[in-house]
Design an enzyme around this catalytic site. Structure first.
Site, PDB file in Angstrom:
ATOM      1  N   HIS A 137       0.925  -1.081  -0.209  1.00 53.86           N
ATOM      2  CA  HIS A 137       0.178   0.125   0.034  1.00 53.86           C
ATOM      3  C   HIS A 137       0.808   1.129   0.085  1.00 53.86           C
ATOM      4  O   HIS A 137       2.112   1.210   0.542  1.00 53.86           O
ATOM      5  CB  HIS A 137      -0.944   0.145   1.204  1.00 53.86           C
ATOM      6  CG  HIS A 137      -1.955   0.850   1.317  1.00 53.86           C
ATOM      7  ND1 HIS A 137      -1.634   2.500   1.536  1.00 53.86           N
ATOM      8  CD2 HIS A 137      -3.189   0.955   1.139  1.00 53.86           C
ATOM      9  CE1 HIS A 137      -2.818   2.975   1.751  1.00 53.86           C
ATOM     10  NE2 HIS A 137      -3.797   2.421   1.303  1.00 53.86           N
ATOM     11  N   ASP A 214       2.929  -4.560   7.957  1.00 51.40           N
ATOM     12  CA  ASP A 214       1.493  -4.026   7.727  1.00 51.40           C
ATOM     13  C   ASP A 214       0.589  -4.844   7.878  1.00 51.40           C
ATOM     14  O   ASP A 214       0.318  -5.822   6.906  1.00 51.40           O
ATOM     15  CB  ASP A 214       1.512  -3.020   6.490  1.00 51.40           C
ATOM     16  CG  ASP A 214       0.138  -2.662   6.100  1.00 51.40           C
ATOM     17  OD1 ASP A 214      -0.883  -2.951   6.714  1.00 51.40           O
ATOM     18  OD2 ASP A 214      -0.051  -2.047   4.957  1.00 51.40           O
ATOM     19  N   GLN A 217      -4.802  -5.834   6.854  1.00 47.56           N
ATOM     20  CA  GLN A 217      -5.767  -6.705   5.786  1.00 47.56           C
ATOM     21  C   GLN A 217      -5.647  -8.061   6.641  1.00 47.56           C
ATOM     22  O   GLN A 217      -6.388  -9.034   6.020  1.00 47.56           O
ATOM     23  CB  GLN A 217      -5.309  -6.563   4.473  1.00 47.56           C
ATOM     24  CG  GLN A 217      -5.548  -5.570   3.761  1.00 47.56           C
ATOM     25  CD  GLN A 217      -6.852  -4.831   3.712  1.00 47.56           C
ATOM     26  OE1 GLN A 217      -7.855  -5.658   3.732  1.00 47.56           O
ATOM     27  NE2 GLN A 217      -7.078  -3.564   3.576  1.00 47.56           N
ATOM     28  N   LYS A 240     -10.844  -1.476   9.956  1.00 52.96           N
ATOM     29  CA  LYS A 240     -10.871  -2.727   9.135  1.00 52.96           C
ATOM     30  C   LYS A 240     -11.126  -3.654   9.875  1.00 52.96           C
ATOM     31  O   LYS A 240     -11.440  -4.811   9.149  1.00 52.96           O
ATOM     32  CB  LYS A 240      -9.199  -3.268   8.811  1.00 52.96           C
ATOM     33  CG  LYS A 240      -8.504  -1.875   7.969  1.00 52.96           C
ATOM     34  CD  LYS A 240      -8.820  -1.593   6.615  1.00 52.96           C
ATOM     35  CE  LYS A 240      -7.917  -0.679   5.937  1.00 52.96           C
ATOM     36  NZ  LYS A 240      -8.146  -0.335   4.604  1.00 52.96           N
ATOM     37  N   CYS A 379      -4.629   2.267  -3.791  1.00 53.63           N
ATOM     38  CA  CYS A 379      -3.299   2.922  -3.252  1.00 53.63           C
ATOM     39  C   CYS A 379      -2.195   1.946  -3.374  1.00 53.63           C
ATOM     40  O   CYS A 379      -1.490   1.676  -2.288  1.00 53.63           O
ATOM     41  CB  CYS A 379      -3.587   3.189  -1.609  1.00 53.63           C
ATOM     42  SG  CYS A 379      -4.669   4.550  -1.384  1.00 53.63           S
TER      43      CYS A 379
END
Length: 421
Positions: A137, A214, A217, A240, A379
């Site tokens: 991202h 990260d 997700q 999220k 993104c």
């Protein structure tokens, strides 16, 4: 007992649950859009919020709205207890060793920027290398580019294979004694690819490098165990994972956080302030939490994690896995449709383009049928450019989606494609 390491999404038969009852927790799912029942398939951008989480805001502002940590009165005590209670819930959710390793931020983006500006500014120098992947991202690309332009270290990019899986052979070759940090997502927001972060962490550590993951997700869909992964830093966002916007988490190993300088200055992050003697700083995590935080949002994040745990993260991932398999098979029969991202290990993301139809047109028209999907570059412009496209349609699944909604989506997609071609 430590969480298990993330494995490929299991099949539904292993973790069935009552979707109809679960949907009752989400008031937004009862609304209509353009006269049609809402079908929300934009969960990789933001998941919807259960009533239990929504109620936190009314409870907080009507019963114990007060600033935290510094007050001696009852409301301040109650707000502080609820706020710090979430820190302990996050610690358990990630299986961190200590709640002091949990720092509250505005989201994954701010968490990454914190690492860039605090750890990166102190430890990176010309000649050093930071590895990031093509799957990232923009929030895990641009902050490193900004600092690299200022300091002069080198960013190297790990490529992907044709199916959207990370090229692990290339990753091994790129690692060297110059590598100081690997910054990689756990799950790609654009393709749904699940990266082998435990293996990546082990390889990075063999070369003396750290790893920042990260997890925006991954956290909503699968069990995350930062100790089993051996992550040095791990970040995720509240919105999220069925929580509110404006709040996120950075996990860091204690020794790293203690050695890092503050990023932002102000109240709460200090121990003493003096014009003559200078300023000393609070211990972690407060050293990195300057100013009045998003108190209600943090408390609501704790409630969201309770909701996720009550359903079961593995059960959620299993259900989403069936939805993804079902939708993937169904779109396979659409002429001219190309799926981007067919890696063997995926989370609930279906990203595609249709020959002769612009993604934006599909998104706008399908919205008229009450179906929310995401269109654009997500993104992830470098990744999409690699695949020769500038935008995709992305349907992404959550615990409350149903097979019937997938059927409606496929039917609507056939109808819309026929209109735009």
């Amino acid at each position: 007992m430590p969480h298990s390491v993330i494995e490929p999404t299991p099949k539904l038969e292993q973790a069935p649950f009552d979707v109809a009852r679960l949907r009752q927790d989400f008031p937004v799912l009862a609304r209509k859009v353009h006269g049609k029942p809402l079908i929300y398939l934009d969960n990789a951008a933001t998941s919807q919020t259960p009533q239990q989480v929504i109620d936190v805001f009314s409870e907080y502002y009507s019963r114990y709205n007060a600033n935290i940590h510094r007050g001696l009165h009852t409301l301040a005590d109650e707000a502080t207890a609820a706020f710090e209670g979430t820190r302990h819930k996050v610690r358990a959710f990630l299986n961190a060793e200590d709640a002091r390793q949990i720092i509250f931020t505005r989201g994954t983006t701010e968490a990454i920027n914190l690492v860039v500006q605090s750890w990166g500014r102190k430890h990176l120098a010309p000649g050093d290398e930071v590895l990031i992947s093509l799957l990232e991202h923009h929030s895990n690309i641009v902050p490193w580019q900004l600092l690299a332009a200022e300091i002069g270290f080198t960013i190297k990019v790990v490529p992907v294979e044709a199916n959207g899986a990370l090229d692990m052979g290339a990753y091994r070759e790129l690692l060297s004694e110059r590598t100081k940090l690997v910054a990689v997502n756990h799950v790609s927001n654009a393709l749904g690819t699940i990266n082998p972060v435990q293996e990546m962490a082990a390889l990075a550590h063999q070369h003396g490098a750290l790893i920042l993951i990260d997890g925006a997700q991954a956290a909503p869909h699968q069990v995350v165990d930062v100790q089993a992964i051996n992550a040095d830093f791990y970040a995720f966002s509240g919105h999220k994972v069925y929580g509110p916007t404006g709040v996120g988490v950075l996990y860091g190993k204690q020794a790293l956080l203690e050695a890092m300088p503050p990023w932002q200055g102000g109240g709460e992050m200090i121990k003493t302030v003096s014009f003559d003697a200078g300023t000393t700083f609070a211990a972690i995590p407060h050293k990195f939490e300057a100013g009045t935080p998003a108190i209600a949002e943090v408390i609501a994040l704790g409630r969201a994690l309770e909701w996720v745990e009550s359903v079961g993260v593995n059960a959620i991932g299993a259900w989403e896995g069936q939805l993804l398999d079902y939708a993937t098979q169904a779109v396979g029969g659409i002429d001219g449709l190309r799926i981007l991202g067919t890696a063997p290990h995926k989370a609930g993301v279906l990203s595609f383009v249709v020959e002769g139809a612009h993604s934006q047109d599909i998104g706008l028209l399908i919205d008229q049928l009450g179906i929310a999907i995401r269109t654009g570059h997500h993104c992830a412009q470098p990744l999409l450019a690699h695949f020769g496209v500038d935008a995709t349609c992305r349907a992404s699944f959550a615990a409350y989606n149903t097979l019937e909604e997938v059927d409606s989506f496929i039917e609507a997609l056939h109808r819309v494609i026929g209109m735009v071609r």
